[in-house]
Design a protein around this motif. Structure first.
Motif, PDB file in Angstrom:
ATOM      1  N   ALA A 300     -64.120  -0.642   9.924  1.00  0.00           N
ATOM      2  CA  ALA A 300     -64.254  -1.508  11.244  1.00  0.00           C
ATOM      3  C   ALA A 300     -64.639  -2.919  10.641  1.00  0.00           C
ATOM      4  O   ALA A 300     -64.590  -3.520  11.503  1.00  0.00           O
ATOM      5  N   TYR A 301     -64.609  -3.413   9.357  1.00  0.00           N
ATOM      6  CA  TYR A 301     -65.274  -4.487   8.960  1.00  0.00           C
ATOM      7  C   TYR A 301     -64.114  -5.420   8.049  1.00  0.00           C
ATOM      8  O   TYR A 301     -63.165  -4.792   7.580  1.00  0.00           O
ATOM      9  N   ASP A 302     -64.312  -6.725   8.221  1.00  0.00           N
ATOM     10  CA  ASP A 302     -63.316  -7.465   7.397  1.00  0.00           C
ATOM     11  C   ASP A 302     -63.808  -7.878   6.070  1.00  0.00           C
ATOM     12  O   ASP A 302     -64.669  -8.763   5.919  1.00  0.00           O
ATOM     13  N   TRP A 303     -63.597  -6.883   5.149  1.00  0.00           N
ATOM     14  CA  TRP A 303     -64.425  -6.937   3.728  1.00  0.00           C
ATOM     15  C   TRP A 303     -63.542  -8.020   3.004  1.00  0.00           C
ATOM     16  O   TRP A 303     -62.539  -8.201   3.106  1.00  0.00           O
ATOM     17  N   ALA A 304     -64.528  -8.476   1.978  1.00  0.00           N
ATOM     18  CA  ALA A 304     -63.807  -9.246   1.104  1.00  0.00           C
ATOM     19  C   ALA A 304     -64.309  -8.926  -0.266  1.00  0.00           C
ATOM     20  O   ALA A 304     -65.354  -8.115  -0.591  1.00  0.00           O
ATOM     21  N   TYR A 305     -63.383  -9.119  -1.299  1.00  0.00           N
ATOM     22  CA  TYR A 305     -63.743  -8.496  -2.678  1.00  0.00           C
ATOM     23  C   TYR A 305     -65.026  -9.304  -3.415  1.00  0.00           C
ATOM     24  O   TYR A 305     -65.185 -10.563  -3.087  1.00  0.00           O
ATOM     25  N   TYR A 306     -65.847  -8.730  -3.874  1.00  0.00           N
ATOM     26  CA  TYR A 306     -65.954  -7.436  -4.467  1.00  0.00           C
ATOM     27  C   TYR A 306     -67.231  -6.437  -3.945  1.00  0.00           C
ATOM     28  O   TYR A 306     -67.277  -5.528  -3.708  1.00  0.00           O
ATOM     29  N   TYR A 307     -68.334  -7.379  -4.096  1.00  0.00           N
ATOM     30  CA  TYR A 307     -69.584  -6.645  -3.959  1.00  0.00           C
ATOM     31  C   TYR A 307     -70.522  -7.005  -2.702  1.00  0.00           C
ATOM     32  O   TYR A 307     -70.603  -8.060  -2.497  1.00  0.00           O
ATOM     33  N   TRP A 308     -70.994  -5.859  -1.985  1.00  0.00           N
ATOM     34  CA  TRP A 308     -71.610  -6.384  -0.894  1.00  0.00           C
ATOM     35  C   TRP A 308     -73.094  -5.585  -1.041  1.00  0.00           C
ATOM     36  O   TRP A 308     -73.081  -4.384  -1.439  1.00  0.00           O
ATOM     37  N   ASP A 309     -74.050  -6.029  -0.945  1.00  0.00           N
ATOM     38  CA  ASP A 309     -75.520  -5.636  -0.962  1.00  0.00           C
ATOM     39  C   ASP A 309     -76.164  -5.245   0.376  1.00  0.00           C
ATOM     40  O   ASP A 309     -75.879  -5.857   1.482  1.00  0.00           O
ATOM     41  N   TYR A 355     -72.322   2.416  -4.234  1.00  0.00           N
ATOM     42  CA  TYR A 355     -72.499   2.740  -5.461  1.00  0.00           C
ATOM     43  C   TYR A 355     -73.813   2.226  -5.729  1.00  0.00           C
ATOM     44  O   TYR A 355     -74.624   1.532  -5.002  1.00  0.00           O
ATOM     45  N   GLN A 356     -74.279   2.755  -6.875  1.00  0.00           N
ATOM     46  CA  GLN A 356     -75.889   2.510  -7.316  1.00  0.00           C
ATOM     47  C   GLN A 356     -75.693   1.382  -8.321  1.00  0.00           C
ATOM     48  O   GLN A 356     -74.896   1.615  -9.491  1.00  0.00           O
ATOM     49  N   THR A 357     -76.429   0.204  -8.373  1.00  0.00           N
ATOM     50  CA  THR A 357     -76.411  -0.842  -9.439  1.00  0.00           C
ATOM     51  C   THR A 357     -77.188  -0.569 -10.365  1.00  0.00           C
ATOM     52  O   THR A 357     -77.897   0.589 -10.412  1.00  0.00           O
ATOM     53  N   MET A 358     -77.295  -1.393 -11.516  1.00  0.00           N
ATOM     54  CA  MET A 358     -78.104  -1.171 -12.777  1.00  0.00           C
ATOM     55  C   MET A 358     -79.505  -1.177 -12.496  1.00  0.00           C
ATOM     56  O   MET A 358     -80.246  -0.381 -13.006  1.00  0.00           O
ATOM     57  N   LYS A 359     -79.868  -1.758 -11.294  1.00  0.00           N
ATOM     58  CA  LYS A 359     -81.333  -1.991 -10.895  1.00  0.00           C
ATOM     59  C   LYS A 359     -81.712  -0.654  -9.763  1.00  0.00           C
ATOM     60  O   LYS A 359     -82.513  -1.116  -9.171  1.00  0.00           O
ATOM     61  N   TYR A 360     -80.918  -0.019  -9.430  1.00  0.00           N
ATOM     62  CA  TYR A 360     -80.970   1.073  -8.781  1.00  0.00           C
ATOM     63  C   TYR A 360     -80.963   0.836  -7.292  1.00  0.00           C
ATOM     64  O   TYR A 360     -81.435   1.695  -6.578  1.00  0.00           O
ATOM     65  N   ALA A 361     -80.408  -0.265  -6.973  1.00  0.00           N
ATOM     66  CA  ALA A 361     -80.249  -0.438  -5.617  1.00  0.00           C
ATOM     67  C   ALA A 361     -78.852  -0.043  -5.161  1.00  0.00           C
ATOM     68  O   ALA A 361     -78.027   0.212  -5.900  1.00  0.00           O
ATOM     69  N   ILE A 362     -78.633   0.013  -3.850  1.00  0.00           N
ATOM     70  CA  ILE A 362     -77.337   0.511  -3.021  1.00  0.00           C
ATOM     71  C   ILE A 362     -76.636  -0.682  -2.856  1.00  0.00           C
ATOM     72  O   ILE A 362     -77.055  -1.389  -2.022  1.00  0.00           O
ATOM     73  N   SER A 363     -75.291  -0.599  -3.080  1.00  0.00           N
ATOM     74  CA  SER A 363     -74.297  -1.689  -2.735  1.00  0.00           C
ATOM     75  C   SER A 363     -73.113  -0.994  -2.117  1.00  0.00           C
ATOM     76  O   SER A 363     -72.965   0.074  -2.589  1.00  0.00           O
ATOM     77  N   LEU A 364     -71.968  -1.900  -1.711  1.00  0.00           N
ATOM     78  CA  LEU A 364     -70.938  -1.479  -1.570  1.00  0.00           C
ATOM     79  C   LEU A 364     -69.786  -2.228  -2.545  1.00  0.00           C
ATOM     80  O   LEU A 364     -70.044  -3.397  -2.707  1.00  0.00           O
ATOM     81  N   ASN A 365     -68.864  -1.239  -2.836  1.00  0.00           N
ATOM     82  CA  ASN A 365     -67.838  -2.036  -3.660  1.00  0.00           C
ATOM     83  C   ASN A 365     -66.498  -2.000  -2.708  1.00  0.00           C
ATOM     84  O   ASN A 365     -66.141  -0.885  -2.437  1.00  0.00           O
ATOM     85  N   TYR A 366     -65.848  -3.204  -2.512  1.00  0.00           N
ATOM     86  CA  TYR A 366     -64.671  -3.429  -1.998  1.00  0.00           C
ATOM     87  C   TYR A 366     -63.671  -3.786  -2.743  1.00  0.00           C
ATOM     88  O   TYR A 366     -63.894  -5.143  -3.386  1.00  0.00           O
ATOM     89  N   ARG A 367     -62.593  -3.070  -3.221  1.00  0.00           N
ATOM     90  CA  ARG A 367     -61.694  -3.738  -4.308  1.00  0.00           C
ATOM     91  C   ARG A 367     -60.191  -3.068  -4.232  1.00  0.00           C
ATOM     92  O   ARG A 367     -60.251  -2.219  -3.465  1.00  0.00           O
ATOM     93  N   PRO A 368     -59.346  -3.589  -4.949  1.00  0.00           N
ATOM     94  CA  PRO A 368     -58.077  -2.898  -4.951  1.00  0.00           C
ATOM     95  C   PRO A 368     -58.065  -1.519  -5.459  1.00  0.00           C
ATOM     96  O   PRO A 368     -58.731  -1.110  -6.451  1.00  0.00           O
ATOM     97  N   PHE A 369     -57.442  -0.561  -4.910  1.00  0.00           N
ATOM     98  CA  PHE A 369     -57.123   0.988  -5.209  1.00  0.00           C
ATOM     99  C   PHE A 369     -56.577   0.824  -6.764  1.00  0.00           C
ATOM    100  O   PHE A 369     -55.489   0.345  -6.832  1.00  0.00           O
TER     101      PHE A 369
END
Length: 785
Positions: A300-309, A355-369
């Protein structure tokens, strides 16, 4: 009444300290005495000052105080043996050591009216300067400041803009006081650092932010970083992820941080890491006790590349906090890493997933398949994983090396030439990974048994059982780029690794990709070309000397073999480096950039074109791969003396060797040209922006001997006058490089075979990078707290 001091420093007859309770102002008096370890000392003078909400005091007694005061000593203010107040500090011995280490405790450190202010007790020396030293050791002397003195207290004020005017390069810095040839660090009171090491911002603009902070040893420091990087520091508080599941939408459950439960409202904030401006906010769909539940419709959102925290924004009447959302469940990490498909949503040709970052935080990854995420390649991964953990056990004693280059799509860099050497001169079992569609795939036909098709079962199997990865790029280039999930990537991250380098360091600062302490690409051997480069790697990338070797680059062997064979042409090779601020621009945005404007002016300049025509010169404009999508914007079709070549289409060594002159900006290709005795002209039209946003390890104003141009007209003038031909480039090269021969690959091979890693250190690193161990550690910390 008992009080714990923020700090107490002992100085002959003086006891100095800071108390958080401002109500004690006036309690200290010359009518009282100090009792230390049951011994009384008569007070002869008291200096007090109320700064913000702190009471700063200095008490002078009639004789020297004992020097053997230990931790948890108690100091009492007494009147006829009646205790008025009792002061206790848990770090007394630390403060004694601090005074011996030339550190000055400071208090009331704050940002006020565009100024950094802090105070300390008057020094016996009246003349001093305040200097700043970067983490890399660069010294900035005599920082401009204002000074005031009241009742034995010195207050320093530094104008924020004055400070940034003097120091504007990205990095970390520490303040020092210099007097009579001695250097003192400023030690922040524990009051300021108990909850948060980052104190406040002193400057912000679109490209950088400056924040005051306490170093590990609580020294007064500041850092200059891009807004994206500073974002990590801004949101230092954490909120615990309780559950994550996906049906039609992504549902996440978050535990409310304990300090924000009462009187707060809560929002889920989804913030784009690349710009910090794009963000979405969601209200919880329900609240159950201390648990908040949010639902994210990923489509439902207008995502942009690549990482959303993801942040939990806690809003109270007086304040608003944002807490990073952290996962502490190892089982959830396993599901996100190995079975990420269950959480993905596909949007046209893109995917978005948590996905889980190297510092154990939760983020979203939006990228080309990626094509490598289809069922075919996922099947290959699991087949290879099963094979590696069954028949792969029979290969435990084999010393297999896996070699690759940029995106596993080329065979023209240090990796390829080192691989050639291994095949022709040694018995080492090594395999070269390359994509089947690569234009250089057939270049490896004569090594067909050791050529491995990228992302095949054989490639992934070898990746899992190989003893080490040897590459001129990061380890990630030997696997599906940007694909972080699945069973392969965690194993690749822990592989032993030899970094052959892509080019010589010096003109461009690297990010943390190859840092020895903050990266999965930590190399057991880092290949360099000279002692001065080795010092850069040791100082800035934090490698120990035994992990850095000086051998020369592997591909330079070929330069020596072909020396004199290639015929020089009347040709300029223009090869600019990549700029991070051009990342992901639209074509409309790229056209407006300084980069496009400057090179367009150059390639269309009639004066230059006339010179090329009359003197029969050619310009080769060699485009970086990340600029490939903008090639058609540079229209050179109307002039036969101009050619644009995407990187990889023609071997760079060949183009450079036959060129009369190289024109570059900050690219490591300069060292390649210098090694071959080819003159260089530097075209640095954006030098100030480059220094701010990228930076270099060398001082570009002092350590470059070559001609430098800062605008199109001066560059054209240098090209026409051809003064570069009079420079003795070969003599300069001999002073820079210890080896100019064809034995670089041999030296690299010898160093790899000679290197015996410390087993204990390797085990420590493996344990440190183990997600299960780290999550157990996090849980234990929670219990202890």
């Amino acid at each position: 009444m008992k009080y714990e001091c923020s700090f107490i420093s002992l100085n002959n007859n003086n006891l100095r300290g800071s108390l958080k309770d401002a109500s004690l102002l006036g309690v200290f008096s010359e009518n009282y005495s100090l009792q230390v370890n049951q011994e009384n000392f008569q007070i002869v003078n008291v200096t007090e000052m109320l700064l913000a909400d702190e009471l700063i005091f200095q008490i002078e007694v009639d004789r020297e105080l004992p020097s053997d005061i230990q931790t948890n000593s108690i100091v009492k203010l007494v009147d006829l043996n009646t205790t008025i107040i009792e002061l206790r500090t848990h770090n007394w011995s630390i403060e004694q050591r601090i005074s011996q280490e030339n550190k000055i405790p400071i208090f009331d450190c704050l940002i006020e009216n565009q100024q950094l202010k802090f105070s300390f007790f008057d020094l016996s020396q009246t003349d001093f300067t305040i200097n700043v030293r970067s983490k890399s050791g660069k010294l900035y002397e005599k920082i401009r400041y204002f000074r005031s003195q009241t009742a034995g207290i010195t207050t320093i004020s530094i104008n924020n803009l004055d400070l940034i005017d003097q120091i504007n390069e990205l990095g970390r810095y520490h303040f020092y006081l210099e007097t009579e040839g001695k250097s003192y660090e400023f030690l922040l009171a524990k009051i300021h650092t108990k909850k948060n090491k980052y104190l406040d911002f002193i400057y912000k603009d679109a490209t950088r932010e400056v924040m005051i902070y306490a170093s590990q040893k609580t020294s007064l420091s500041f850092t200059i970083q891009p807004p994206v990087k500073m974002n990590e520091f801004r949101y230092h508080k954490k909120a615990k992820l309780l559950a994550l599941r996906k049906k039609t939408s992504l549902v996440i459950e978050i535990k409310i941080p304990i300090e924000y439960r009462e009187g707060f409202t809560y929002l889920l904030k989804i913030q784009h890491r690349g710009t910090l401006t794009a963000a979405y906010q969601l209200e919880p769909i329900k609240r159950i006790g201390k648990k908040l539940v949010f639902s994210i419709d990923l489509t439902a959102y207008d995502w942009a590349y690549y990482y959303w925290d993801l942040y939990l924004e806690c809003q109270g009447e007086q304040e608003t906090y944002a807490c990073r959302i952290i996962n502490k469940s190892f089982f959830l990490y396993l599901k996100l890493q190995y079975f990420s498909g269950r959480y993905q949503s596909k949007i046209d040709e893109n995917i978005v997933y948590p996905y889980q970052t190297m510092k154990y935080a939760i983020s979203l990854n939006y990228r080309p398949f990626s094509e490598y995420e289809t069922k075919k390649y996922k099947r290959n991964e699991w087949i290879a994983y099963v094979l590696a953990h069954t028949i792969g056990l029979f290969f435990l004693g084999n010393d297999i090396w896996l070699i690759h280059e940029k995106y596993s799509n080329t065979a023209q860099d240090n990796s390829y030439y080192f691989f050639n050497y291994l095949q022709e001169k040694t018995n080492q079992r090594a395999y070269f990974v390359i994509k089947k569609e690569s234009p250089e795939y057939n270049k490896l036909d004569h090594y067909q048994r050791r050529r491995v098709d990228f992302m095949s079962v054989k490639h992934l199997f070898l990746l899992l059982i190989a003893r080490r990865v040897v590459a001129s790029e990061s380890k990630g280039h030997g696997y599906a780029w940007r694909v972080q999930t699945g069973p392969i990537k965690p194993i690749l991250d822990k592989k032993r690794y030899v970094f052959l380098q892509h080019g010589v360091l010096g003109l461009k600062k690297l990010d943390n990709t190859f840092n020895a302490t903050r990266s999965n690409n930590q190399a057991e051997l880092f290949i360099t070309s000279a002692e001065w480069e080795k010092k850069i790697v040791q100082k800035y990338l934090e490698y120990t000397p035994q992990n850095i070797v000086v051998t020369g680059l592997a591909r330079w062997d070929e330069l020596q073999k072909n020396k004199g064979k290639l015929i020089k042409k009347k040709q300029f090779l223009i090869m600019p480096t990549w700029r991070t601020w051009l990342e992901d621009l639209t074509q409309e945005e790229f056209i407006k950039s300084d980069f496009f404007q400057q090179y367009s002016q150059l390639l269309s300049n009639q004066e230059l074109l006339k010179f090329l025509e009359m003197e029969s010169y050619t310009i080769i404009f060699y485009i970086h791969p990340k600029l490939a999508e903008y090639i058609q914007l540079f229209d050179v079709s109307a002039h036969r003396n101009l050619r644009i070549i995407p990187m990889g289409d023609v071997p760079l060594n060949e183009l450079l060797s036959e060129s009369e002159c190289l024109i570059t900006d900050y690219s490591s290709i300069y060292w390649e040209a210098l090694y071959q005795g080819i003159p260089t002209i530097f075209f640095q039209f954006d030098i100030e922006k480059y220094q701010q946003l990228q930076g270099s390890y060398l001082d570009l104003n002092k350590e470059l001997q070559e001609t430098r141009c800062f605008d199109v007209q001066s560059l054209i003038l240098e090209m026409k006058q051809r003064g570069y031909l009079s420079n003795d480039v070969n003599l300069h090269a001999k002073t820079i490089f210890p080896y100019i021969d064809n034995q670089n690959s041999a030296r690299i091979f010898e160093e790899i075979k000679r290197y015996e890693p410390n087993l204990i250190n390797r085990l420590k690193q493996r344990i440190k990078r183990n997600r299960l161990v780290e999550m157990v550690r996090i849980r234990i910390n929670d219990i202890v707290r």
